[in-house]
Write a protein that holds these residues in place. Structure first.
Motif, PDB file in Angstrom:
ATOM      1  N   ALA A 197       0.841  -1.198   0.000  1.00  0.00           N
ATOM      2  CA  ALA A 197       0.000   0.000   0.000  1.00  0.00           C
ATOM      3  C   ALA A 197       0.874   1.246   0.000  1.00  0.00           C
ATOM      4  CB  ALA A 197      -0.912  -0.008   1.211  1.00  0.00           C
ATOM      5  N   LEU A 198       0.496   2.219  -0.813  1.00  0.00           N
ATOM      6  CA  LEU A 198       1.181   3.505  -0.845  1.00  0.00           C
ATOM      7  C   LEU A 198       0.407   4.449   0.062  1.00  0.00           C
ATOM      8  CD1 LEU A 198       3.624   4.756  -2.337  1.00  0.00           C
ATOM      9  CD2 LEU A 198       1.994   5.663  -4.007  1.00  0.00           C
ATOM     10  N   LEU A 199       1.093   5.066   1.019  1.00  0.00           N
ATOM     11  CA  LEU A 199       0.438   5.918   2.009  1.00  0.00           C
ATOM     12  C   LEU A 199       0.816   7.373   1.790  1.00  0.00           C
ATOM     13  CD1 LEU A 199       1.147   3.513   4.951  1.00  0.00           C
ATOM     14  CD2 LEU A 199      -1.116   4.077   4.113  1.00  0.00           C
ATOM     15  N   THR A 200      -0.122   8.244   2.109  1.00  0.00           N
ATOM     16  CA  THR A 200       0.121   9.680   1.964  1.00  0.00           C
ATOM     17  C   THR A 200      -0.653  10.420   3.043  1.00  0.00           C
ATOM     18  OG1 THR A 200       0.127  11.513   0.388  1.00  0.00           O
ATOM     19  CG2 THR A 200      -1.823  10.126   0.409  1.00  0.00           C
ATOM     20  N   LEU A 201      -0.317  11.683   3.265  1.00  0.00           N
ATOM     21  CA  LEU A 201      -1.070  12.495   4.199  1.00  0.00           C
ATOM     22  C   LEU A 201      -2.455  12.787   3.626  1.00  0.00           C
ATOM     23  CD1 LEU A 201       1.583  15.088   5.424  1.00  0.00           C
ATOM     24  CD2 LEU A 201       0.824  13.007   6.581  1.00  0.00           C
ATOM     25  N   THR A 202      -3.447  12.723   4.480  1.00  0.00           N
ATOM     26  CA  THR A 202      -4.817  12.993   4.050  1.00  0.00           C
ATOM     27  C   THR A 202      -4.942  14.361   3.396  1.00  0.00           C
ATOM     28  OG1 THR A 202      -5.740  11.546   5.757  1.00  0.00           O
ATOM     29  CG2 THR A 202      -7.196  13.267   4.876  1.00  0.00           C
ATOM     30  N   CYS A 203      -4.254  15.363   3.957  1.00  0.00           N
ATOM     31  CA  CYS A 203      -4.379  16.722   3.425  1.00  0.00           C
ATOM     32  C   CYS A 203      -3.748  16.867   2.050  1.00  0.00           C
ATOM     33  CB  CYS A 203      -3.768  17.726   4.406  1.00  0.00           C
ATOM     34  SG  CYS A 203      -1.993  17.539   4.668  1.00  0.00           S
ATOM     35  N   GLU A 204      -2.924  15.911   1.629  1.00  0.00           N
ATOM     36  CA  GLU A 204      -2.353  15.924   0.284  1.00  0.00           C
ATOM     37  C   GLU A 204      -3.295  15.275  -0.733  1.00  0.00           C
ATOM     38  OE1 GLU A 204       0.162  18.091   0.108  1.00  0.00           O
ATOM     39  OE2 GLU A 204       1.774  16.715  -0.479  1.00  0.00           O
ATOM     40  N   GLN A 205      -4.188  14.429  -0.242  1.00  0.00           N
ATOM     41  CA  GLN A 205      -5.062  13.665  -1.133  1.00  0.00           C
ATOM     42  C   GLN A 205      -6.476  14.228  -1.201  1.00  0.00           C
ATOM     43  OE1 GLN A 205      -3.489  11.406  -2.758  1.00  0.00           O
ATOM     44  NE2 GLN A 205      -5.062  10.273  -3.844  1.00  0.00           N
ATOM     45  N   PHE A 206      -6.891  14.940  -0.131  1.00  0.00           N
ATOM     46  CA  PHE A 206      -8.263  15.436  -0.052  1.00  0.00           C
ATOM     47  C   PHE A 206      -8.287  16.898   0.402  1.00  0.00           C
ATOM     48  CE2 PHE A 206      -8.611  10.854   0.498  1.00  0.00           C
ATOM     49  CZ  PHE A 206      -9.662  10.532  -0.345  1.00  0.00           C
ATOM     50  N   ASP A 207      -9.372  17.577   0.060  1.00  0.00           N
ATOM     51  CA  ASP A 207      -9.568  18.970   0.454  1.00  0.00           C
ATOM     52  C   ASP A 207     -10.111  19.001   1.877  1.00  0.00           C
ATOM     53  OD1 ASP A 207     -10.025  21.674   0.664  1.00  0.00           O
ATOM     54  OD2 ASP A 207     -11.747  21.699  -0.697  1.00  0.00           O
ATOM     55  N   VAL A 208      -9.223  19.154   2.840  1.00  0.00           N
ATOM     56  CA  VAL A 208      -9.613  19.184   4.252  1.00  0.00           C
ATOM     57  C   VAL A 208      -8.997  20.407   4.915  1.00  0.00           C
ATOM     58  CG1 VAL A 208      -9.916  16.688   4.509  1.00  0.00           C
ATOM     59  CG2 VAL A 208      -7.656  17.695   4.841  1.00  0.00           C
ATOM     60  N   GLY A 209      -9.526  20.742   6.074  1.00  0.00           N
ATOM     61  CA  GLY A 209      -9.038  21.904   6.802  1.00  0.00           C
ATOM     62  C   GLY A 209      -9.935  23.096   6.594  1.00  0.00           C
ATOM     63  N   GLY A 210     -10.365  23.700   7.704  1.00  0.00           N
ATOM     64  CA  GLY A 210     -11.223  24.878   7.612  1.00  0.00           C
ATOM     65  C   GLY A 210     -12.658  24.576   7.236  1.00  0.00           C
ATOM     66  N   ARG A 211     -13.050  23.317   7.208  1.00  0.00           N
ATOM     67  CA  ARG A 211     -14.413  22.945   6.809  1.00  0.00           C
ATOM     68  C   ARG A 211     -15.076  22.058   7.853  1.00  0.00           C
ATOM     69  NH1 ARG A 211     -13.668  19.980   1.477  1.00  0.00           N
ATOM     70  NH2 ARG A 211     -15.946  19.943   1.504  1.00  0.00           N
ATOM     71  N   ARG A 212     -14.568  22.089   9.079  1.00  0.00           N
ATOM     72  CA  ARG A 212     -15.117  21.218  10.122  1.00  0.00           C
ATOM     73  C   ARG A 212     -16.559  21.603  10.417  1.00  0.00           C
ATOM     74  NH1 ARG A 212     -11.722  20.929  15.527  1.00  0.00           N
ATOM     75  NH2 ARG A 212     -10.137  20.766  13.903  1.00  0.00           N
ATOM     76  N   ASP A 213     -17.411  20.591  10.477  1.00  0.00           N
ATOM     77  CA  ASP A 213     -18.837  20.831  10.710  1.00  0.00           C
ATOM     78  C   ASP A 213     -19.421  19.601  11.401  1.00  0.00           C
ATOM     79  OD1 ASP A 213     -21.547  21.335  10.664  1.00  0.00           O
ATOM     80  OD2 ASP A 213     -21.574  22.106   8.618  1.00  0.00           O
ATOM     81  N   HIS A 214     -19.325  19.559  12.733  1.00  0.00           N
ATOM     82  CA  HIS A 214     -19.764  18.385  13.471  1.00  0.00           C
ATOM     83  C   HIS A 214     -21.270  18.199  13.415  1.00  0.00           C
ATOM     84  CE1 HIS A 214     -15.881  17.937  16.092  1.00  0.00           C
ATOM     85  NE2 HIS A 214     -15.688  17.711  14.808  1.00  0.00           N
ATOM     86  N   SER A 215     -22.017  19.279  13.233  1.00  0.00           N
ATOM     87  CA  SER A 215     -23.463  19.149  13.104  1.00  0.00           C
ATOM     88  C   SER A 215     -23.810  18.400  11.822  1.00  0.00           C
ATOM     89  CB  SER A 215     -24.120  20.540  13.103  1.00  0.00           C
ATOM     90  OG  SER A 215     -25.521  20.428  12.955  1.00  0.00           O
ATOM     91  N   ARG A 216     -23.140  18.742  10.741  1.00  0.00           N
ATOM     92  CA  ARG A 216     -23.374  18.048   9.469  1.00  0.00           C
ATOM     93  C   ARG A 216     -22.973  16.576   9.579  1.00  0.00           C
ATOM     94  NH1 ARG A 216     -20.868  19.678   3.494  1.00  0.00           N
ATOM     95  NH2 ARG A 216     -21.664  17.828   2.398  1.00  0.00           N
ATOM     96  N   ALA A 217     -21.849  16.316  10.253  1.00  0.00           N
ATOM     97  CA  ALA A 217     -21.403  14.935  10.421  1.00  0.00           C
ATOM     98  C   ALA A 217     -22.405  14.133  11.244  1.00  0.00           C
ATOM     99  CB  ALA A 217     -20.033  14.913  11.088  1.00  0.00           C
ATOM    100  N   THR A 218     -22.970  14.750  12.262  1.00  0.00           N
ATOM    101  CA  THR A 218     -23.972  14.077  13.094  1.00  0.00           C
ATOM    102  C   THR A 218     -25.219  13.747  12.288  1.00  0.00           C
ATOM    103  OG1 THR A 218     -23.157  15.231  15.056  1.00  0.00           O
ATOM    104  CG2 THR A 218     -25.378  14.299  15.179  1.00  0.00           C
ATOM    105  N   LEU A 219     -25.645  14.675  11.464  1.00  0.00           N
ATOM    106  CA  LEU A 219     -26.816  14.434  10.631  1.00  0.00           C
ATOM    107  C   LEU A 219     -26.545  13.306   9.645  1.00  0.00           C
ATOM    108  CD1 LEU A 219     -29.691  15.308   9.957  1.00  0.00           C
ATOM    109  CD2 LEU A 219     -28.741  16.965   8.341  1.00  0.00           C
TER     110      LEU A 219
END
Length: 261
Positions: free
Chosen positions: A188-210
């Motif tokens: 398996a080739l591993l990488t940092l999540t932030c290099e592979q996906f658009d993350v950071g500054g978009r945290r929304d626990h209410s949306r995740a709960t829904l």
């Protein structure tokens, strides 16, 4: 008669979940459709767990009665095993040991809603991790590396397993395809999540709960807390917010989503 009456709600929930979790209906037969499945349910296990902690890609591919590896590495097993690396490589789903410590997928939207960092290469430095986990994250900040290469960096297989488990529990690392190795088995080739996906500054626990409630159809605060590694008090607060805004209903211990008008 009472036993049958008591069982009826559980049978109804199981049936509703089978429909919601793509177990019934057209099977998932391509990596593109697998990506749509994860995008719809938000989170899924690679293979089902003994208790229903969430949908699984295996059941969406093979059906609810199929046992994985019952006859060895068959066609369906090859599909899902390959997709665990291909889905994140294409940016269709995050993959790592997450839900219940098992191999899990998260949709890009859900990942962004619960990712704990700012989306930077040094996100690991702001979390309480072991020295081995920090060392792996630091190495991956330079370039994606195979699991074999990372084991060599730490010099100990068990230390590597603990460290990579930490990083995946904190959503900091994902797979990004495979790399051929000298022993003939791809690593398996591993990488940092932030290099592979658009993350950071978009945290929304209410949306995740829904999303969690919409997928599980019936859940407790404790189950939500275990799934996303939140405190039980935080999970209950978020679920109660859904009730207060007419997006969920509760009997005091369990919660169910309300369909939009």
């Amino acid at each position: 008669m009472k036993a049958n009456a008591d069982r009826a709600p559980y049978d109804e929930l199981a049936s509703d979940r089978a429909t919601r979790w793509w177990v019934r209906g057209n099977r998932v037969g391509s990596v593109q459709r697998a990506g749509k499945f994860v995008d719809d349910v938000g989170f899924a296990l690679l293979f089902p767990a003994p208790r229903p902690i969430g949908p699984s890609l295996w059941e969406a591919v093979a059906g609810e009665d199929a046992e994985p590896f019952g006859g060895g590495m068959g066609e369906d097993e090859q599909k899902v095993w390959g997709w665990k690396d291909e889905l994140p490589r294409r940016g269709l789903a995050w993959y790592g040991a997450y839900l219940g410590g098992r191999g899990s997928f998260l949709s890009p939207a859900l990942l962004a809603a619960i990712y704990p960092g700012a989306g930077e290469l040094d996100d690991h430095e702001h979390l309480d991790l072991s020295p081995g986990a920090h060392e792996i994250a630091g190495a991956l900040a330079t370039e994606p590396l195979s699991s074999a290469a990372l084991r060599l960096i730490l010099g100990d297989k068990n230390k590597y397993q603990r460290a990579i488990g930490e990083l995946q529990r904190n959503l900091l690392v994902t797979t990004a395809g495979v790399q051929e190795s000298s022993n003939g088995w791809p690593a398996a080739l591993l990488t940092l999540t932030c290099e592979q996906f658009d993350v950071g500054g978009r945290r929304d626990h209410s949306r995740a709960t829904l999303q969690y409630l919409d997928t599980m159809l019936d859940a407790s605060a404790a189950e939500l807390a275990r799934a996303f590694r939140w405190s039980p008090a935080r999970a209950r607060e978020l679920l109660d917010q859904l009730v207060d805004t007419d997006r969920a209903t509760s009997d005091g211990s369990r919660y169910r989503p309300l369909s939009p008008p």
